[in-house]
Design an enzyme around this catalytic site. Sequence first.
Site, PDB file in Angstrom:
ATOM      1  N   GLY A  72      37.699  49.123  68.638  1.00  0.00           N
ATOM      2  CA  GLY A  72      37.669  47.814  68.021  1.00  0.00           C
ATOM      3  C   GLY A  72      36.477  47.613  67.310  1.00  0.00           C
ATOM      4  N   HIS A 112      28.650  38.544  72.950  1.00  0.00           N
ATOM      5  CA  HIS A 112      28.523  37.507  71.774  1.00  0.00           C
ATOM      6  C   HIS A 112      29.939  36.278  71.896  1.00  0.00           C
ATOM      7  CE1 HIS A 112      25.497  39.193  69.723  1.00  0.00           C
ATOM      8  NE2 HIS A 112      25.815  40.667  70.049  1.00  0.00           N
ATOM      9  N   TYR A 135      33.338  37.714  65.566  1.00  0.00           N
ATOM     10  CA  TYR A 135      33.676  38.920  66.319  1.00  0.00           C
ATOM     11  C   TYR A 135      33.272  38.536  67.790  1.00  0.00           C
ATOM     12  CZ  TYR A 135      31.318  42.588  69.342  1.00  0.00           C
ATOM     13  OH  TYR A 135      31.265  43.357  70.450  1.00  0.00           O
ATOM     14  N   LYS A 139      36.518  38.166  70.843  1.00  0.00           N
ATOM     15  CA  LYS A 139      35.982  38.767  72.411  1.00  0.00           C
ATOM     16  C   LYS A 139      36.665  37.494  73.414  1.00  0.00           C
ATOM     17  CE  LYS A 139      34.479  42.667  71.415  1.00  0.00           C
ATOM     18  NZ  LYS A 139      35.330  43.795  71.850  1.00  0.00           N
TER      19      LYS A 139
END
Length: 271
Positions: A72, A112, A135, A139
Site C-alpha cells: 500500500g 498516523h 494516509y 489506516k
Amino acid sequence: MSKVALSGAGGIVGSILRKGLRERGIDLRAAGGSRPLMPLFDGEDVMHGDLRDPAVVDRLLAGVDVLIHMAGTSVEKPLPEIIDNNLRALVEVYEGARRHKVRRVVFASSNHAFGMYPVQERLQLGSAYRPDGFYGLSKVWGEALARMYWDKHGIEGISLRIGTTMGKPPKNARQLSTWMGTEDLLQLVQRCIEAESVGYAAVWGISNNSRAYYDLSEGNVIGYEPTQNAEDWAAALLAQPNPLDEVARSFQGGAFVTQDYTPPTQRARRA
Ligand code: 15L
C-alpha cells in the site's frame, strides 16, 4: 506448518521480514508490486502484481493460512492514489482471503491514524482515532475493515499500528517515541503468526521506548513483549538540531501533520 504470505515484500520492512522470518523457519510467499521481486535466496517463493486484480490476489493467497499485508501507499499522497492502493486493494485482498479461507490477516496500520494527538498524551489501545492526513485516514478505514471481516466473516485480524521501523537506529528526537527496532519487529510479526485465537485486536508496533506515545503497560493479546528501547540513542539525538518545525514537534504525527495544515490563526471563525 502454516503457509504465510507477505505483501509489500519489496520495501525496506518487507526485505527485513523475508530474511528474518526465513531464519525463524516460517514458510513464506513474498509478493512485490509492479516490478518482479528478485529472490533473496535460492528457492524463495516470490511473485508480484497489482493487488486490485483478483487474479493476482488469488496467486498470493492460494494455500495460505496467514497474510501479512504490508503493501500500500506508505506516506501522505493525493487522495486518488490512497483510495486505489489502501482502500480498493485492501477490499480485494480481504475478498481473496474469504475465497481462499485465509485464517488471519495482519494489517499494517500506522501511528498516523493517531497523529493529531499532542505529543504529551499517552494513548490506550482504545483511544479515539485522530488521523493526520488522508494516509492516516486510510489506516483508520483499514482497521475498521479488518474488524468488519472478523465480525462478519470470521477472518481473524490484527492491526499493527506501526511507528517508525527501517532496520536502523532512531535518527531524530521524534523517533525516540515511535521507533521499532528490527529484533522487536521480527518478534512482533512472529507473534502475529503464532498467537492463538486473537479474534480481532490492535497492537502498537513500537519498541519498549521510554518516551512512547502509547501506554505499553496495557499489554496486548498476541503476547508481544518488546525488548529494545530508542532511549539508548537519546543523548546523541537530543544534542542534534531537531529537524521538525514547532507545529510538527507538538503533534505525534510529526511532519505528516504539517502537510496541508491550516494554522489556528487562519481557520474560519464564527462572528
Ligand atoms: C508511517 O506510517 C510511514 O509508512 C513511514 O514512512 C514513516 O513515516 C512512519 O510512519 C513514521 O511515522 O515515522
